[in-house]
Design an enzyme around this catalytic site. Structure first.
Site, short mmCIF file in Angstrom:
data_model
loop_
_atom_site.label_atom_id
_atom_site.label_comp_id
_atom_site.label_asym_id
_atom_site.label_seq_id
_atom_site.Cartn_x
_atom_site.Cartn_y
_atom_site.Cartn_z
N HIS A 86 0.66 -1.30 -0.06
CA HIS A 86 0.02 -0.05 0.18
C HIS A 86 0.80 1.38 0.06
CE1 HIS A 86 -3.61 -1.96 0.39
NE2 HIS A 86 -3.21 -2.59 1.66
N HIS A 142 -6.69 -7.20 0.15
CA HIS A 142 -7.03 -5.55 -0.05
C HIS A 142 -6.24 -5.36 -1.42
CE1 HIS A 142 -7.11 -5.95 4.56
NE2 HIS A 142 -8.11 -4.97 4.17
N ASP A 189 -5.39 -12.61 4.25
CA ASP A 189 -6.34 -12.32 4.89
C ASP A 189 -7.64 -12.36 4.01
OD1 ASP A 189 -5.60 -10.50 2.70
OD2 ASP A 189 -5.54 -8.73 4.03
N TYR A 243 -4.45 -11.04 9.46
CA TYR A 243 -4.61 -10.74 10.68
C TYR A 243 -5.18 -11.54 11.94
CZ TYR A 243 -3.44 -6.90 7.76
OH TYR A 243 -3.07 -5.97 6.65
#
Length: 384
Positions: free
Chosen positions: A134, A172, A259, A303
């Site tokens: 990111h 993500h 994730d 996570y």
């Protein structure tokens, strides 16, 4: 003599720690390493000690003014209003002492891997301490200070002019990497992720295809929330094989965020360990078919650091080292050691039981929507 696979590790990876209760906890790397050692698929001969990235290497992707801001933040000399301009001091990316050094160590791990692949020392290397996809040119974002993926790709392009296929399976969207190469026809990015309608960073739509000479080299599959294994893998395997055949890369770089699992507390996908067995197998297939075996794998999100991430990341290494994934019970000594600290009951097997998956009433609808999504992505490209 070229070795088949290497595993990057240093205890210094654990210095990348925002706060005690922050969801991004790099103890995941240690848990994975010790799981592999307990399984006897990782030995001291496999380990590669990484160096720390130099500022000049960080500036292959990041602005020098941003690098200096990170340094000042980590020494307590950056004012709060200035920090916010660079994405620092936020809830996602809090400032911590010596953050520049800790982040440079993660980048150094990925660059060490790249160097050893380019030098012909290794075919495949895993740096699960990396994967901070990111990070932007002059801004931190989504737990990521420096973008080791983008820096490594810049390094690859500079040193050997290789065509790079970047594959991102984090839940993500890999926005920072995509943005860094959005106009580059020699870097093809492919991200499969939960739709941005519900999840950070809100990007990664099918029609994000690249610009200028890079148009047609950016691929995104923003799958629906609550997607399960079979739908995920149908889209992923179909798309990746077509993209690889279209692009014909010289090296594959995979970001292996863990994730998309149904136990992850920050996302809404419903995968199991089944997808984390297939993802590295397919990466190895692409590497061997198009890239003379060259494959760099990094970590990323994930996570549920106790029940999911160690098993998922370990399977990346297992495939690199042995050609297949592990099955059966987890090592007893690993379970005994870490159950004392874990706040949840650790799984006893490499595979998941059916009982962990929630009932999804919209399964048929989600599956159909995802199929149409794949069709849309392929229509936007010349891949078919």
């Amino acid at each position: 003599m070229t070795k088949q696979a290497g595993f990057i590790y240093t205890p210094n990876f654990l210095n990348y720690q925002f706060t005690a209760d922050h969801p991004f906890n790099h103890k995941r790397v240690l848990l994975t390493k010790e799981l592999l050692e307990g399984q006897s698929t990782l030995t001291t001969e496999d380990l590669i000690i990484p160096r720390i990235a130099a500022d000049e290497e960080l500036s292959l992707f990041h602005d020098t003014v941003y690098i200096e801001a990170v340094k000042r933040a980590g020494s307590g000399s950056l004012k709060a209003d200035r920090a916010q301009e660079y994405g620092l001091g936020t809830e996602d990316t809090p400032i911590f002492s010596n953050m520049h050094q800790a982040a440079s160590q993660l980048v150094g791990g990925t660059l060490t891997a790249v160097e050893k692949i380019l030098n012909g020392n290794y075919k495949k290397i895993a740096n699960i301490g990396g994967g901070l996809h990111h990070g932007f040119q002059r801004k931190a974002s989504g737990f990521c200070i420096y973008n080791d993926c983008a820096i490594a790709i810049k390094y690859l392009r500079k040193q050997e002019d290789l065509k790079v296929l970047y594959v991102d399976t984090d839940a993500h969207h890999g926005d920072g990497v995509q943005a860094g190469f959005y106009d580059d026809p020699n870097v093809c990015t492919f991200s499969i992720h939960e739709t941005g309608r519900y999840l950070f960073p809100g990007t990664g739509n099918v029609n994000e295809r690249g610009i200028k000479s890079g148009h047609g080299y950016s691929f995104n599959l923003p799958i629906d929330a609550f997607t399960e294994d079979d739908s995920f893998l149908e889209l992923y395997e179909t798309a990746l094989r077509k993209i690889a055949a279209f692009f014909k890369p010289d090296i594959i770089v995979t970001q292996n965020g863990a994730d998309s699992h149904c136990l992850d507390p920050l996302t809404h996908l419903c995968g199991t360990m089944k997808i984390y067995e297939r993802i590295p197998l397919l990466a190895a297939e692409i590497a061997d078919t198009y890239c003379e075996g060259r494959w760099l794998a990094v970590g990323g999100g994930g996570y549920d650091m106790w029940r999911v991430v160690p098993r998922a990341w370990a399977q990346v290494w297992n495939v690199m080292k042995t050609g297949t994934y592990c099955k059966g019970p987890l090592p007893e000594q690993w379970l005994e050691k870490w159950q004392k600290e874990a706040p949840v009951t650790l799984p006893s097997s490499w595979q998941d039981g059916a009982e962990i998956q929630p009932n999804i009433p919209r399964r048929a609808e989600i599956t159909e929507k995802n199929k149409l999504l794949l069709e849309d992505m392929l229509k936007y490209t010349a891949v078919i």
